[in-house]
Each structure stands twice: as C-alpha cells, then as structure tokens.
Scaffold this motif. Structure first.
Motif, PDB file in Angstrom:
ATOM      1  N   ALA A  74      -3.281   4.042   0.110  1.00  8.35           N
ATOM      2  CA  ALA A  74      -2.244   4.710  -0.681  1.00  8.35           C
ATOM      3  C   ALA A  74      -0.983   3.871  -0.601  1.00  8.35           C
ATOM      4  O   ALA A  74      -0.385   3.732   0.465  1.00  8.35           O
TER       5      ALA A  74
ATOM      6  N   HIS B 296      -1.396   6.053 -10.369  1.00  5.27           N
ATOM      7  CA  HIS B 296      -2.188   7.055  -9.658  1.00  5.27           C
ATOM      8  C   HIS B 296      -1.399   7.508  -8.433  1.00  5.27           C
ATOM      9  O   HIS B 296      -1.319   6.799  -7.427  1.00  5.27           O
TER      10      HIS B 296
ATOM     11  N   VAL C 255      -0.860   9.559  -5.187  1.00  4.22           N
ATOM     12  CA  VAL C 255      -1.601  10.277  -4.146  1.00  4.22           C
ATOM     13  C   VAL C 255      -0.874  11.584  -3.880  1.00  4.22           C
ATOM     14  O   VAL C 255       0.334  11.602  -3.606  1.00  4.22           O
TER      15      VAL C 255
ATOM     16  N   HIS D 230      -5.553  12.642  -6.045  1.00  5.97           N
ATOM     17  CA  HIS D 230      -4.615  11.816  -6.782  1.00  5.97           C
ATOM     18  C   HIS D 230      -4.464  12.335  -8.200  1.00  5.97           C
ATOM     19  O   HIS D 230      -5.264  13.143  -8.686  1.00  5.97           O
TER      20      HIS D 230
END
Length: 394
Positions: free
Chosen positions: A10, A126, A128, A143
C-alpha cells in the motif's frame, strides 16, 4: 521462499517502491496500490540527502546506485548556518569526491524507482481503505477506485502508505499527533536570475537561520528551484482568524512573527512566488511497536513517523530493501517478518528518540536571540528531509 507468495504494498512512496524493486529483481511478483491517480499527480516534495549506510545501501540492493549517482547533486551537501541577523556562523562544504550524503530531488528518485519496475506493477488511483487479517496467516486488502469498492487477499500486505496509513490500524491503535512545530512552505523559481539574494543565502545546498523557537530554512532543488520552510514552535492553530489562501494576510502574520530579523532573511517571507503551504508536523509515539499480526507489516512513516531531520526517507528506503530481502531469504512469511521487525523496530525507536532530541534543540520552547544548532547527530542538520505529513485524505 519455498512457494511464491502473493504480496501487496500500500503506497507508491520511496520505501514501498524500493521494496517492490528488490522483490521483482528476485522473481517475486508484487502489486502496489496507490491513491494518486498518476505518477505526476502532485509535487513529491523537496530535496533529500541520501546517506551511505541507509538510503544508499538500499539503492545498491535495488541495483540502482549508479543511476542514482548520475541524478544526484554531491555539491548539494553544502550547509550554511546563520543567526537572525544574517551572520554566517558555520559553512560546511563537501570535499572532492565526497558522496556521503549527495542530494537528489524526491521526485527524481521516485521516478527512478518507478521506471525500474515491471510495467503495471503500480495500480494508480486505487485507494487502500483497510486491511484485515484472515485465517491461516493471510490478509484481505480493501481498496477503491473510480469504479467502486473491491478487495483482494494476499499472503503479505505491506503498509508503506505514510503518516495516515490505512494499514496501520490492523496492527496498532497509534495515531500521529502534533509535535508542537509547524513548517510553512514557500517557493522560489530561477533563483540565480530572479532572486539573487535568496541564491546568495542558500548557496548550492541548504541554509538555516534561527533564533529561539523560530527558524528559516532554504533548500536548493534542481533547475534553479528553491523551497523555503518557515519553521516555528507554537499552537497548531497559529493561523486562527486567517484564510490560508489569502497570501497577503498569511505573509503579514509571518512577518510579525519574525519582526527584528535581518532584511535579507525577511526576503524569504516577502518575495516567494505563489502562496504559502501550512504543514504542521506530526509524529508517532516513541517507541511505536505492535504484536505480530500474521501477513501484515509496516515500513517507513507508517511504522515510525518522526520529525523531518534528515533520516525519515533514508530509513524508509532501508526498511523497504531489508523487508524484501527478508522475504527472499526465508521460507515463510512469518519467518521473514520476524527477521525484519526484530531489526527495524528497535532501529526506528533509536532514530525517533534522536530526532525528537534534535528537534527540541533546533526549535526549543523558549524565545531568545540565540542560534543554537545541535552537533551533527547525522551529517545533515536542520530539517533537510522536509516533506512533513499532510492531513489525512478520505
């Protein structure tokens, strides 16, 4: 590793990217989830001094040291220290061939790391949202992108997502808190032609002027760009009653705080291009640690957010390289995390304590004319790693 693990990182910051690079060098696939929509969605911050025993060691492990040297600025190791009357108290310059801490723009270093990865490694846009442990030592990563929410399961999720990490709550209840110091960022372009006074103050590297609880820092970046950090100890809401978007009002408030400083130094407040960026400084508790949760760990600011005194980015790079190597060298993820966290956590605690001591010396809670600089606990002095944590995003 006896079987190929499913690994997610992440955050596409320096630590996460060097971790991904070392894993891929050894044939271990990895997916990086990044909130930003694209590599150049926002400024990546100022210049970094990359140290031999930490950041440079990580770049060697990643096979990128020579490319780093080609992009770096060894001359940027120059330091000038002033009092508030603009008296030069100390002037350090790197010797011929000194590569102990060459400077590089954070954006350039990040681009070098991104370009070294297999195309498609980073999933841009994207965010998280959370990570939860699953039975049998795996973890589920939630996500979101513009199409909606989704999740994927991994053998290892690495939180490299900075101060306001969405991975950290799976391991720790710790939250960043205000360190009592604020940095207000300002910018100058083409300084050698448009701002010769600023160019003289900063030289080829970094300058700091200070008195009591206030300091002014300039950092030379590439292409004639200089970043300024107006740094002071005080309440987080120092700007109460101000619209931070009103540049003239912010400038007037800051000039009032630095009344009596030399006119050449006040040019840092008067002549910047564009507005001011408020950056309150946040830190994590020291020491910060957690009970092992299988399949989840942290690196960099997500694990050990500390004052930006020149060590944070270097530790993030070293964390990333060492974590990747631990995964490569051990037969299970649990063994890899034992090896990584047993070294990373105490090292981070030691550096965080030293960083806090340095911050207290640099920006004490007293007002005076004194310009007291600490002995160089690292060969970099006041605030060269200045990309303090911004407010959390949704």
């Amino acid at each position: 590793m006896s079987t190929t693990p499913r690994i997610a990182i992440a955050g596409a910051g320096l630590g996460g990217l060097v971790c991904a690079r070392v894993l891929q060098q050894h044939g271990v696939p990895v997916t990086v989830f990044e909130h930003e929509a694209a590599p150049h969605s926002r400024s990546q911050g100022g210049t970094l001094d990359i140290a031999e025993d930490t950041g440079q060691a990580a770049l060697r492990a990643a096979g990128l040291f020579d490319q780093f040297l080609a992009l770096s600025r060894p001359e940027g190791q120059e330091w000038r220290l002033y009092d508030r009357r603009a008296n030069l108290m100390r002037h350090d310059q790197a010797g011929e061939g000194d590569l102990s801490r060459p400077e590089i723009d954070r954006g350039r270093l990040r681009a070098l790391l991104l370009d070294s990865l297999t195309p498609g490694t980073v999933r841009w846009g994207h965010s998280v949202r959370a990570v939860t442990p699953l039975p049998h030592g795996t973890a589920r990563l939630y996500h979101r992108d513009r199409t909606g929410e989704d999740f994927d399961d991994f053998d290892l999720v690495i939180g490299a997502d900075g101060a306001w990490s969405r991975v950290r709550p799976a391991l720790s209840d710790a939250q960043p808190f205000y360190a009592g110091v604020t940095m207000v960022e300002a910018h100058f372009d083409d300084v050698d032609h448009r701002h010769p006074g600023i160019a003289r103050l900063v030289g080829r590297g970094t300058m700091s002027a200070k008195a009591g609880r206030r300091s002014l820092v300039l950092q030379r970046n590439s292409n004639g760009h200089v970043r300024a950090y107006i740094t002071f100890r005080g309440p987080q809401e120092w700007h109460t009653g101000l619209d931070l978007a009103d540049t003239d009002s912010v400038r007037a408030r800051l000039l009032a705080q630095y009344q009596g400083w030399h006119e050449s130094l006040l040019g840092i407040l008067r002549d910047n291009e564009g507005g001011f960026i408020n950056r309150p400084m946040y830190v994590l508790p020291v020491p910060h640690s957690w009970q092992r949760v299988r399949g989840i760990t942290l690196l960099g600011d997500a694990a050990h957010l500390m004052p930006p005194v020149g060590v944070g980015a270097n530790l993030a790079l070293l964390d990333g390289a060492e974590l990747a190597q631990a995964v490569i060298d051990h037969s299970t993820i649990d063994e890899a995390l034992d090896a990584y966290e047993s070294v990373m956590l105490p090292r981070a605690a030691d550096h965080a304590k030293t960083a806090q001591q340095m911050l207290t010396t640099l920006i004490p809670d007293t007002d005076s004319d004194e310009a007291v600089f600490p002995d160089a606990l690292w060969p970099a002095d006041p605030l060269p790693d200045a990309r303090p944590a911004s407010a959390p995003t949704s």
